[in-house]
Design a protein around this motif. Sequence first.
Motif, PDB file in Angstrom:
ATOM      1  N   MET A   1      73.084 -30.178  66.319  1.00 35.58           N
ATOM      2  CA  MET A   1      71.482 -30.422  66.518  1.00 35.58           C
ATOM      3  C   MET A   1      70.730 -29.218  66.027  1.00 35.58           C
ATOM      4  O   MET A   1      70.916 -28.181  66.275  1.00 35.58           O
ATOM      5  N   SER A   2      69.532 -29.545  65.330  1.00 35.36           N
ATOM      6  CA  SER A   2      68.685 -28.554  64.984  1.00 35.36           C
ATOM      7  C   SER A   2      67.939 -27.918  66.353  1.00 35.36           C
ATOM      8  O   SER A   2      67.798 -28.449  67.241  1.00 35.36           O
ATOM      9  N   ASP A   3      67.645 -26.606  66.071  1.00 36.15           N
ATOM     10  CA  ASP A   3      66.965 -25.861  67.132  1.00 36.15           C
ATOM     11  C   ASP A   3      65.515 -25.977  67.281  1.00 36.15           C
ATOM     12  O   ASP A   3      64.713 -25.507  68.046  1.00 36.15           O
ATOM     13  N   VAL A   4      65.000 -26.849  66.222  1.00 32.96           N
ATOM     14  CA  VAL A   4      63.609 -27.086  66.144  1.00 32.96           C
ATOM     15  C   VAL A   4      63.134 -27.690  67.440  1.00 32.96           C
ATOM     16  O   VAL A   4      63.722 -28.774  68.043  1.00 32.96           O
ATOM     17  N   LYS A   5      62.203 -27.209  68.035  1.00 35.77           N
ATOM     18  CA  LYS A   5      61.471 -27.751  69.246  1.00 35.77           C
ATOM     19  C   LYS A   5      60.806 -29.262  68.793  1.00 35.77           C
ATOM     20  O   LYS A   5      59.957 -29.354  67.766  1.00 35.77           O
ATOM     21  N   ARG A   6      60.956 -30.032  69.671  1.00 36.34           N
ATOM     22  CA  ARG A   6      60.221 -31.222  69.509  1.00 36.34           C
ATOM     23  C   ARG A   6      58.957 -31.066  70.078  1.00 36.34           C
ATOM     24  O   ARG A   6      58.493 -30.416  70.710  1.00 36.34           O
ATOM     25  N   LYS A   7      58.003 -31.947  69.463  1.00 34.98           N
ATOM     26  CA  LYS A   7      56.561 -31.983  69.863  1.00 34.98           C
ATOM     27  C   LYS A   7      56.131 -33.652  70.400  1.00 34.98           C
ATOM     28  O   LYS A   7      56.027 -34.516  69.797  1.00 34.98           O
ATOM     29  N   ILE A   8      56.164 -33.431  71.728  1.00 28.28           N
ATOM     30  CA  ILE A   8      55.872 -34.802  72.294  1.00 28.28           C
ATOM     31  C   ILE A   8      54.588 -34.659  73.061  1.00 28.28           C
ATOM     32  O   ILE A   8      54.156 -33.691  73.684  1.00 28.28           O
ATOM     33  N   ILE A   9      53.898 -35.810  72.849  1.00 27.78           N
ATOM     34  CA  ILE A   9      52.652 -36.210  73.651  1.00 27.78           C
ATOM     35  C   ILE A   9      52.729 -37.413  74.654  1.00 27.78           C
ATOM     36  O   ILE A   9      53.570 -38.299  74.278  1.00 27.78           O
ATOM     37  N   HIS A  10      52.112 -37.118  75.651  1.00 28.61           N
ATOM     38  CA  HIS A  10      52.291 -38.471  76.814  1.00 28.61           C
ATOM     39  C   HIS A  10      50.715 -38.522  76.952  1.00 28.61           C
ATOM     40  O   HIS A  10      49.817 -37.724  77.165  1.00 28.61           O
ATOM     41  N   VAL A  11      50.307 -39.973  76.493  1.00 28.56           N
ATOM     42  CA  VAL A  11      48.955 -40.322  76.674  1.00 28.56           C
ATOM     43  C   VAL A  11      48.829 -41.237  77.866  1.00 28.56           C
ATOM     44  O   VAL A  11      49.500 -42.087  77.832  1.00 28.56           O
ATOM     45  N   ASP A  12      47.966 -40.950  78.630  1.00 33.13           N
ATOM     46  CA  ASP A  12      47.663 -41.768  79.840  1.00 33.13           C
ATOM     47  C   ASP A  12      46.155 -42.037  80.064  1.00 33.13           C
ATOM     48  O   ASP A  12      45.275 -41.223  80.179  1.00 33.13           O
ATOM     49  N   MET A  13      45.676 -43.287  79.971  1.00 41.43           N
ATOM     50  CA  MET A  13      44.331 -43.695  80.040  1.00 41.43           C
ATOM     51  C   MET A  13      43.826 -43.459  81.336  1.00 41.43           C
ATOM     52  O   MET A  13      44.681 -43.614  82.373  1.00 41.43           O
ATOM     53  N   ASP A  14      42.649 -43.070  81.309  1.00 44.64           N
ATOM     54  CA  ASP A  14      41.926 -42.724  82.705  1.00 44.64           C
ATOM     55  C   ASP A  14      41.323 -44.146  83.422  1.00 44.64           C
ATOM     56  O   ASP A  14      40.561 -44.630  82.957  1.00 44.64           O
ATOM     57  N   ALA A  15      42.054 -44.412  84.597  1.00 45.27           N
ATOM     58  CA  ALA A  15      41.511 -45.461  85.484  1.00 45.27           C
ATOM     59  C   ALA A  15      41.183 -46.643  84.504  1.00 45.27           C
ATOM     60  O   ALA A  15      40.246 -47.240  84.545  1.00 45.27           O
ATOM     61  N   PHE A  16      42.433 -47.036  83.773  1.00 39.42           N
ATOM     62  CA  PHE A  16      42.380 -48.014  82.678  1.00 39.42           C
ATOM     63  C   PHE A  16      41.505 -49.104  82.886  1.00 39.42           C
ATOM     64  O   PHE A  16      40.412 -49.358  82.298  1.00 39.42           O
ATOM     65  N   TYR A  17      42.014 -50.002  83.719  1.00 40.23           N
ATOM     66  CA  TYR A  17      41.349 -51.227  83.860  1.00 40.23           C
ATOM     67  C   TYR A  17      39.972 -51.129  84.375  1.00 40.23           C
ATOM     68  O   TYR A  17      38.910 -51.826  84.005  1.00 40.23           O
ATOM     69  N   ALA A  18      39.728 -50.096  85.396  1.00 42.38           N
ATOM     70  CA  ALA A  18      38.281 -49.875  85.915  1.00 42.38           C
ATOM     71  C   ALA A  18      37.542 -49.460  84.819  1.00 42.38           C
ATOM     72  O   ALA A  18      36.273 -49.687  84.586  1.00 42.38           O
ATOM     73  N   SER A  19      38.088 -48.470  83.977  1.00 47.25           N
ATOM     74  CA  SER A  19      37.022 -47.983  82.938  1.00 47.25           C
ATOM     75  C   SER A  19      36.459 -49.188  81.833  1.00 47.25           C
ATOM     76  O   SER A  19      35.519 -49.150  81.134  1.00 47.25           O
ATOM     77  N   VAL A  20      37.739 -50.064  81.354  1.00 44.34           N
ATOM     78  CA  VAL A  20      37.309 -51.152  80.802  1.00 44.34           C
ATOM     79  C   VAL A  20      36.266 -52.121  81.381  1.00 44.34           C
ATOM     80  O   VAL A  20      35.265 -52.361  80.718  1.00 44.34           O
ATOM     81  N   GLU A  21      36.134 -52.414  82.476  1.00 45.99           N
ATOM     82  CA  GLU A  21      35.145 -53.022  83.130  1.00 45.99           C
ATOM     83  C   GLU A  21      33.957 -52.240  83.121  1.00 45.99           C
ATOM     84  O   GLU A  21      32.672 -52.969  83.097  1.00 45.99           O
ATOM     85  N   GLN A  22      33.830 -51.018  83.290  1.00 46.59           N
ATOM     86  CA  GLN A  22      32.527 -50.370  83.577  1.00 46.59           C
ATOM     87  C   GLN A  22      31.950 -50.139  82.066  1.00 46.59           C
ATOM     88  O   GLN A  22      30.862 -50.063  81.644  1.00 46.59           O
ATOM     89  N   ARG A  23      32.784 -50.194  81.124  1.00 48.41           N
ATOM     90  CA  ARG A  23      32.538 -50.124  79.533  1.00 48.41           C
ATOM     91  C   ARG A  23      31.740 -51.465  79.196  1.00 48.41           C
ATOM     92  O   ARG A  23      30.699 -51.263  78.474  1.00 48.41           O
ATOM     93  N   ASP A  24      32.273 -52.569  79.554  1.00 46.65           N
ATOM     94  CA  ASP A  24      32.035 -53.851  79.253  1.00 46.65           C
ATOM     95  C   ASP A  24      30.708 -54.233  80.061  1.00 46.65           C
ATOM     96  O   ASP A  24      30.077 -55.061  79.769  1.00 46.65           O
ATOM     97  N   PHE A  25      30.559 -53.729  81.340  1.00 46.34           N
ATOM     98  CA  PHE A  25      29.552 -54.219  82.244  1.00 46.34           C
ATOM     99  C   PHE A  25      28.689 -53.137  82.833  1.00 46.34           C
ATOM    100  O   PHE A  25      29.190 -52.365  83.767  1.00 46.34           O
ATOM    101  N   PRO A  26      27.798 -52.576  81.989  1.00 39.97           N
ATOM    102  CA  PRO A  26      26.849 -51.501  82.216  1.00 39.97           C
ATOM    103  C   PRO A  26      26.528 -51.434  83.603  1.00 39.97           C
ATOM    104  O   PRO A  26      26.352 -50.286  84.238  1.00 39.97           O
TER     105      PRO A  26
END
Length: 360
Positions: A1-26
Motif C-alpha cells: 500500500m502507498s504511504d500517501v496520506k489519505r485526505k478525508i473530510i467529514h461534513v455535518d450540517m448544523d442543526a439540519f432540520y431546524a436550520s431548514v425550518e428557520q431558513r424557510d420560515f423567517p
Amino acid sequence: MSDVKRKIIHVDMDAFYASVEQRDFPELRGKALAVGGSPDGRGVVATASYEARKFGVRSAMSSRVALQLCPHLIFTRPRFDVYKDVSTKIRAIFNRYTDLIEPLSLDEAYLDVTQDKQGIGSAIEIAKAIKLAIQEELGLTASAGVSTNKFIAKIASDFNKPDGLTFIGPSKITSFLEQLPIEKFFGVGKVTAQKMKGYGIHIGLDLKQLSEHELMRKFGKSGKFFYHMVRGDDNRPVKPNRISKSIGIEDTFATDILERSEMITEFRLLCEKLEKRLSGKSKEGRTVTIKIKFSDFTQITRSKTSTYYISSSDDMLALVLELFAKADTEEKRVRLLGVSLSNFYDADLEKLSNPQLRLF
C-alpha cells in the motif's frame, strides 16, 4: 500500500432540520425551535435549534422535558420530503469534488478527496469551498472536519460547531487525542463514558495507558476499537455504498392492545424473531430501538446503546424492557410494536489490529 496520506473530510450540517425550518420560515429565525414533539408534551424532539440548545434541549428528548427546560420552545412538524430534497442538493455539491462519498444520514457524510476531481489538492480548501457553496446556494451552514482518516475527521467536525472547520494533521493527532475528554470520542456514549471514568479514564492519555487486552476485558469487542481510536489508527475506506444501518422487525395487530403485559409478550416474540434474522446475517449491534405506534397513528421511538455488542434475544429484550418501562402507554391503545438493532460491529475495524496507515 502507498504511504500517501489519505485526505478525508467529514461534513455535518448544523442543526439540519431546524436550520431548514428557520431558513424557510423567517418568523422562526433566532427562536428556540424544536422539530418534532408537540406543545402538549407528547412525542420527542428530532432536532433542536441552537437557540433551544442553549437551554439544554436536545434531540431524542421528550417534549415534556424540553418544555420544562425551555417554556417558550416552539414546536414544528418535520417535513422529511423537504429535508431529503435539500440532502440531495448537498450531495450534488459533494459530487463536484469527489465520487467517494459515504453518507451516514441525510445531514452528514464522509468524503475521500485524496484525488479530487478538480485537482485542487488541498482538503482544507475543498472543505472551505463545500461550506461556502452550501451557504450561498442553500442558505445553510455546515461544519467540517479534515484529517487523514474517518475517525479523526468525524471528531474534528464536531469540535467547533456551528459553522466550524477543524483540521487535525498527522503531527497534531497524538497530542490532540491524548488531551481530548473521553466523552468527546466518537463511539463513546454517556454510559460508556461514565464507566470509563469509574476506571479513572477521563482523557485520551488515561485510556492510552491500558493495553488492548485490558480494554477488551473491560469493554468487550469495543475495547479493541477504543485501543486503536486513541492512537489515531483507522484504515476504514470511504464506502460510497453503505450497508444497512439497522435491522428491525415490527408487527401491526389486528386488534389494538391496551395491557402492558400483552405488549411485553409481543416485544419478547419480536426479539426472538429478530435474533433469527440477525443470525442469518451474522450481525451484532450495540443500539436497540423500540417503536410504539398508537391507535391514533402517533408514534414514539426510544433507543439505548449497550456497552458491548449483542445479538441474542435475551440481551435485546433486557434493553427493550428498560426502554419500555420509561414509555408512557397508560390508557393508550397500541396498534404496532417494533424492535430494531443498529450500531453494528464493523468488520473493517479488524483491520485496525494490523494498521497499514500510521498517523504518527
